[in-house]
Design a protein around this motif. Structure first.
Motif, PDB file in Angstrom:
ATOM      1  N   GLY A 193       0.779  -1.227   0.000  1.00  0.00           N
ATOM      2  CA  GLY A 193       0.000   0.000   0.000  1.00  0.00           C
ATOM      3  C   GLY A 193       0.811   1.278   0.000  1.00  0.00           C
ATOM      4  O   GLY A 193       0.495   2.228  -0.725  1.00  0.00           O
ATOM      5  N   TYR A 194       1.852   1.328   0.838  1.00  0.00           N
ATOM      6  CA  TYR A 194       2.604   2.590   0.903  1.00  0.00           C
ATOM      7  C   TYR A 194       3.364   2.858  -0.393  1.00  0.00           C
ATOM      8  O   TYR A 194       3.615   4.020  -0.739  1.00  0.00           O
ATOM      9  N   GLN A 195       3.712   1.811  -1.151  1.00  0.00           N
ATOM     10  CA  GLN A 195       4.341   2.014  -2.452  1.00  0.00           C
ATOM     11  C   GLN A 195       3.350   2.595  -3.458  1.00  0.00           C
ATOM     12  O   GLN A 195       3.693   3.484  -4.244  1.00  0.00           O
ATOM     13  N   CYS A 196       2.119   2.099  -3.420  1.00  0.00           N
ATOM     14  CA  CYS A 196       1.088   2.616  -4.313  1.00  0.00           C
ATOM     15  C   CYS A 196       0.760   4.069  -3.995  1.00  0.00           C
ATOM     16  O   CYS A 196       0.580   4.892  -4.899  1.00  0.00           O
ATOM     17  N   SER A 197       0.687   4.395  -2.714  1.00  0.00           N
ATOM     18  CA  SER A 197       0.406   5.766  -2.299  1.00  0.00           C
ATOM     19  C   SER A 197       1.492   6.720  -2.778  1.00  0.00           C
ATOM     20  O   SER A 197       1.209   7.814  -3.285  1.00  0.00           O
ATOM     21  N   ALA A 198       2.750   6.314  -2.639  1.00  0.00           N
ATOM     22  CA  ALA A 198       3.865   7.154  -3.076  1.00  0.00           C
ATOM     23  C   ALA A 198       3.860   7.329  -4.593  1.00  0.00           C
ATOM     24  O   ALA A 198       4.098   8.427  -5.109  1.00  0.00           O
ATOM     25  N   TYR A 199       3.573   6.253  -5.322  1.00  0.00           N
ATOM     26  CA  TYR A 199       3.534   6.322  -6.782  1.00  0.00           C
ATOM     27  C   TYR A 199       2.418   7.252  -7.246  1.00  0.00           C
ATOM     28  O   TYR A 199       2.557   7.973  -8.243  1.00  0.00           O
ATOM     29  N   TYR A 200       1.346   7.255  -6.515  1.00  0.00           N
ATOM     30  CA  TYR A 200       0.195   8.122  -6.819  1.00  0.00           C
ATOM     31  C   TYR A 200       0.602   9.594  -6.716  1.00  0.00           C
ATOM     32  O   TYR A 200       0.333  10.389  -7.620  1.00  0.00           O
ATOM     33  N   ARG A 201       1.262   9.957  -5.629  1.00  0.00           N
ATOM     34  CA  ARG A 201       1.654  11.354  -5.401  1.00  0.00           C
ATOM     35  C   ARG A 201       2.786  11.794  -6.321  1.00  0.00           C
ATOM     36  O   ARG A 201       2.815  12.944  -6.774  1.00  0.00           O
ATOM     37  N   GLU A 202       3.726  10.890  -6.573  1.00  0.00           N
ATOM     38  CA  GLU A 202       4.945  11.288  -7.273  1.00  0.00           C
ATOM     39  C   GLU A 202       4.866  11.147  -8.790  1.00  0.00           C
ATOM     40  O   GLU A 202       5.626  11.803  -9.506  1.00  0.00           O
ATOM     41  N   VAL A 203       3.947  10.309  -9.284  1.00  0.00           N
ATOM     42  CA  VAL A 203       3.875  10.059 -10.729  1.00  0.00           C
ATOM     43  C   VAL A 203       2.480  10.311 -11.284  1.00  0.00           C
ATOM     44  O   VAL A 203       2.299  11.120 -12.215  1.00  0.00           O
ATOM     45  N   ILE A 204       1.486   9.632 -10.750  1.00  0.00           N
ATOM     46  CA  ILE A 204       0.142   9.654 -11.326  1.00  0.00           C
ATOM     47  C   ILE A 204      -0.471  11.059 -11.312  1.00  0.00           C
ATOM     48  O   ILE A 204      -0.937  11.549 -12.350  1.00  0.00           O
ATOM     49  N   ILE A 205      -0.472  11.700 -10.157  1.00  0.00           N
ATOM     50  CA  ILE A 205      -1.060  13.043 -10.061  1.00  0.00           C
ATOM     51  C   ILE A 205      -0.271  14.069 -10.879  1.00  0.00           C
ATOM     52  O   ILE A 205      -0.857  14.799 -11.690  1.00  0.00           O
ATOM     53  N   PRO A 206       1.056  14.176 -10.717  1.00  0.00           N
ATOM     54  CA  PRO A 206       1.804  15.184 -11.483  1.00  0.00           C
ATOM     55  C   PRO A 206       1.730  15.012 -12.993  1.00  0.00           C
ATOM     56  O   PRO A 206       1.891  15.981 -13.737  1.00  0.00           O
ATOM     57  N   GLN A 207       1.498  13.801 -13.479  1.00  0.00           N
ATOM     58  CA  GLN A 207       1.401  13.588 -14.918  1.00  0.00           C
ATOM     59  C   GLN A 207      -0.017  13.786 -15.447  1.00  0.00           C
ATOM     60  O   GLN A 207      -0.265  13.647 -16.648  1.00  0.00           O
ATOM     61  N   GLY A 208      -0.943  14.108 -14.562  1.00  0.00           N
ATOM     62  CA  GLY A 208      -2.317  14.359 -15.003  1.00  0.00           C
ATOM     63  C   GLY A 208      -3.061  13.117 -15.416  1.00  0.00           C
ATOM     64  O   GLY A 208      -4.037  13.188 -16.174  1.00  0.00           O
ATOM     65  N   LEU A 209      -2.670  11.976 -14.883  1.00  0.00           N
ATOM     66  CA  LEU A 209      -3.331  10.720 -15.238  1.00  0.00           C
ATOM     67  C   LEU A 209      -4.602  10.504 -14.422  1.00  0.00           C
ATOM     68  O   LEU A 209      -5.509   9.801 -14.852  1.00  0.00           O
ATOM     69  N   VAL A 210      -4.652  11.101 -13.234  1.00  0.00           N
ATOM     70  CA  VAL A 210      -5.850  11.076 -12.391  1.00  0.00           C
ATOM     71  C   VAL A 210      -6.048  12.474 -11.822  1.00  0.00           C
ATOM     72  O   VAL A 210      -5.092  13.115 -11.374  1.00  0.00           O
ATOM     73  N   PHE A 211      -7.281  12.944 -11.859  1.00  0.00           N
ATOM     74  CA  PHE A 211      -7.638  14.202 -11.202  1.00  0.00           C
ATOM     75  C   PHE A 211      -8.330  13.861  -9.880  1.00  0.00           C
ATOM     76  O   PHE A 211      -9.401  13.265  -9.862  1.00  0.00           O
ATOM     77  N   ASP A 212      -7.692  14.216  -8.786  1.00  0.00           N
ATOM     78  CA  ASP A 212      -8.186  13.927  -7.439  1.00  0.00           C
ATOM     79  C   ASP A 212      -8.386  15.270  -6.734  1.00  0.00           C
ATOM     80  O   ASP A 212      -7.430  16.035  -6.576  1.00  0.00           O
ATOM     81  N   PRO A 213      -9.607  15.600  -6.291  1.00  0.00           N
ATOM     82  CA  PRO A 213      -9.876  16.904  -5.667  1.00  0.00           C
ATOM     83  C   PRO A 213      -9.128  17.130  -4.351  1.00  0.00           C
ATOM     84  O   PRO A 213      -9.097  18.246  -3.848  1.00  0.00           O
ATOM     85  N   LYS A 214      -8.533  16.077  -3.801  1.00  0.00           N
ATOM     86  CA  LYS A 214      -7.798  16.226  -2.543  1.00  0.00           C
ATOM     87  C   LYS A 214      -6.368  16.707  -2.757  1.00  0.00           C
ATOM     88  O   LYS A 214      -5.630  16.900  -1.799  1.00  0.00           O
ATOM     89  N   PHE A 215      -5.979  16.902  -4.012  1.00  0.00           N
ATOM     90  CA  PHE A 215      -4.609  17.314  -4.312  1.00  0.00           C
ATOM     91  C   PHE A 215      -4.579  18.583  -5.161  1.00  0.00           C
ATOM     92  O   PHE A 215      -5.471  18.831  -5.979  1.00  0.00           O
ATOM     93  N   LYS A 216      -3.521  19.368  -4.927  1.00  0.00           N
ATOM     94  CA  LYS A 216      -3.178  20.484  -5.794  1.00  0.00           C
ATOM     95  C   LYS A 216      -1.701  20.341  -6.154  1.00  0.00           C
ATOM     96  O   LYS A 216      -0.997  19.506  -5.597  1.00  0.00           O
ATOM     97  N   LEU A 217      -1.245  21.180  -7.073  1.00  0.00           N
ATOM     98  CA  LEU A 217       0.142  21.114  -7.520  1.00  0.00           C
ATOM     99  C   LEU A 217       0.846  22.452  -7.321  1.00  0.00           C
ATOM    100  O   LEU A 217       0.237  23.514  -7.472  1.00  0.00           O
ATOM    101  N   THR A 218       2.111  22.384  -6.962  1.00  0.00           N
ATOM    102  CA  THR A 218       2.926  23.593  -6.919  1.00  0.00           C
ATOM    103  C   THR A 218       3.318  23.948  -8.354  1.00  0.00           C
ATOM    104  O   THR A 218       3.129  23.164  -9.282  1.00  0.00           O
ATOM    105  N   HIS A 219       3.896  25.139  -8.545  1.00  0.00           N
ATOM    106  CA  HIS A 219       4.336  25.534  -9.880  1.00  0.00           C
ATOM    107  C   HIS A 219       5.401  24.577 -10.400  1.00  0.00           C
ATOM    108  O   HIS A 219       5.568  24.429 -11.610  1.00  0.00           O
ATOM    109  N   GLY A 220       6.121  23.929  -9.485  1.00  0.00           N
ATOM    110  CA  GLY A 220       7.145  22.985  -9.884  1.00  0.00           C
ATOM    111  C   GLY A 220       6.620  21.581 -10.166  1.00  0.00           C
ATOM    112  O   GLY A 220       7.382  20.700 -10.528  1.00  0.00           O
ATOM    113  N   GLY A 221       5.306  21.375  -9.982  1.00  0.00           N
ATOM    114  CA  GLY A 221       4.718  20.077 -10.303  1.00  0.00           C
ATOM    115  C   GLY A 221       4.713  19.083  -9.162  1.00  0.00           C
ATOM    116  O   GLY A 221       4.544  17.884  -9.399  1.00  0.00           O
ATOM    117  N   LYS A 222       4.842  19.556  -7.914  1.00  0.00           N
ATOM    118  CA  LYS A 222       4.804  18.644  -6.765  1.00  0.00           C
ATOM    119  C   LYS A 222       3.377  18.550  -6.248  1.00  0.00           C
ATOM    120  O   LYS A 222       2.734  19.569  -5.975  1.00  0.00           O
TER     121      LYS A 222
END
Length: 284
Positions: free
Chosen positions: A249-278
Motif C-alpha cells: 500500500g505505501y508504495q502505491c500511495s507514493a507512486y500516486y503522489r509522485e507520478v500519477i497526479i503530477p502527470q495528469g493521469l488522475v484528477f483527485d480533488p484532494k490534491f493540488k500542484l505547486t508551480h514545480g509540479g509537486k
C-alpha cells in the motif's frame, strides 16, 4: 643648540599638543552625546534603549547593554531557520520561521488546481476522474486463495471483532514476530490478513509473493490506472495494493503522489500542484 636639547624641546612641544587636543576632545565628546549614540545603537538591535543606555558610563573601554552586568553583547545577525512544516506548502520552498516571528509573513508558494496547472504548462491531459476514494475490496483471487471474507464487516467480526484502535499494545504482537526487527505496526499488521486486510496489505504483500522494490514496470503502471478507473483511488491503499502483485500500500500511495497526479493521469480533488509540479495533499 645641542642635538639632545632639540629632541627634548620636540618632546615637550609634542606633549603640549597632545594635552591641547585631549582638552578639545573632552569638549566634543560629552556624556550626553555618548548616551545619545548608545540609545541609537541599542535601539537598532531591538533592546530597551533608555534602560540599556543608562548602564553605560564614560571611562569604560567596553560597552555593556546585556541583561548580565558586565557582559559585552556584540551586534548579532540572526540566522534564518528554514521551515517547511506548513500544510499545503512545498517543502522545497524558501519559507523562514523567523519571518513569521517578526510579523513579516513570508509569502507561501501558490498551489494550483490540477486543471489550472496543466493549462498553465500547456499540457493536454485526459485524466481519470476520481472523488479521492477507493470503493473496492481485496483482489478476488487473493480472497479465494486465503479464505478472506467477502466484505470488511464479515472479515472483522468473524475474526475476533472488538473495538478498532490505532494504538498497538506489545501484548498484541506474537512473540515469534518480536525478534525480526520490525516496527510494532509492521509486526502487528502481519497478523491481520483475515481480519483487517487493508492494514495487512498496506505493509505486506500476499504470503506467496515477494515484494518488488525500485522502479515500476509499464505493466504495473497500466494495472494501477486500470484499478483506479474501475474502483476509484485515493484511500484504502492496502486494499488497492492487493490488486497489484508484489506491491504494498505505501508504495502505491507514493507512486500516486509522485507520478500519477503530477502527470495528469488522475484528477483527485484532494490534491493540488505547486508551480514545480509537486503534488500536495489539501484534504477534501
Amino acid at each position: 643648540m645641542a642635538r639632545g636639547d632639540s629632541g627634548n624641546d620636540y618632546e615637550t612641544e609634542r606633549e603640549a599638543r597632545i594635552s591641547r587636543n585631549f582638552e578639545k576632545l573632552k569638549g566634543l565628546v560629552t556624556e550626553r552625546n555618548i548616551n545619545k549614540a548608545m540609545v541609537s545603537v541599542v535601539a537598532s538591535h531591538g533592546g530597551d534603549a533608555k534602560e540599556n543606555a543608562s548602564k553605560w558610563r564614560p571611562g569604560r573601554r567596553r560597552m555593556s547593554y546585556g541583561r548580565r552586568r558586565g557582559r559585552v553583547l556584540a551586534p548579532v545577525t540572526r540566522s534564518l531557520r528554514k521551515s517547511s512544516r506548513l500544510r499545503g506548502v512545498d517543502p522545497g520552498a524558501e519559507v523562514f520561521a523567523d519571518d513569521r516571528e517578526s510579523g513579516s509573513q513570508a509569502e507561501e508558494p501558490k498551489l494550483l488546481e490540477l486543471e489550472e496547472y496543466f493549462k498553465e504548462h500547456g499540457m493536454e491531459v485526459d485524466p481519470i476522474r476520481s472523488d479521492g476514494h477507493f470503493t473496492g475490496w481485496v483482489n478476488e483471487e487473493v480472497c479465494e486463495r486465503y479464505g478472506i471474507a467477502g466484505d470488511p464487516d464479515r472479515a472483522w467480526n468473524e475474526n475476533g471483532g472488538g473495538q478498532f484502535s490505532f494504538k498497538i499494545k506489545k501484548s498484541d504482537i506474537p512473540s515469534h514476530l518480536r525478534g525480526r526487527g520490525w516496527s510494532d505496526a509492521r509486526a502487528f499488521s502481519s497478523t491481520l490478513l483475515l481480519k483487517n486486510p487493508n492494514a495487512y496489505f498496506y505493509r505486506h504483500v500476499a504470503p506467496h509473493e515477494t515484494q518488488s522494490m525500485g522502479e515500476w514496470t509499464e505493466e504495473e503502471h497500466n494495472l494501477f490506472l486500470e484499478i483506479a478507473r474501475t474502483f476509484g483511488v485515493g484511500t484504502k491503499w492496502g486494499l488497492f495494493a492487493s490488486h497489484i502483485p508484489k506491491r504494498v500500500g505505501y508504495q502505491c500511495s507514493a507512486y500516486y503522489r509522485e507520478v500519477i497526479i503530477p502527470q495528469g493521469l488522475v484528477f483527485d480533488p484532494k490534491f493540488k500542484l505547486t508551480h514545480g509540479g509537486k503534488a500536495v495533499y489539501v484534504g477534501c
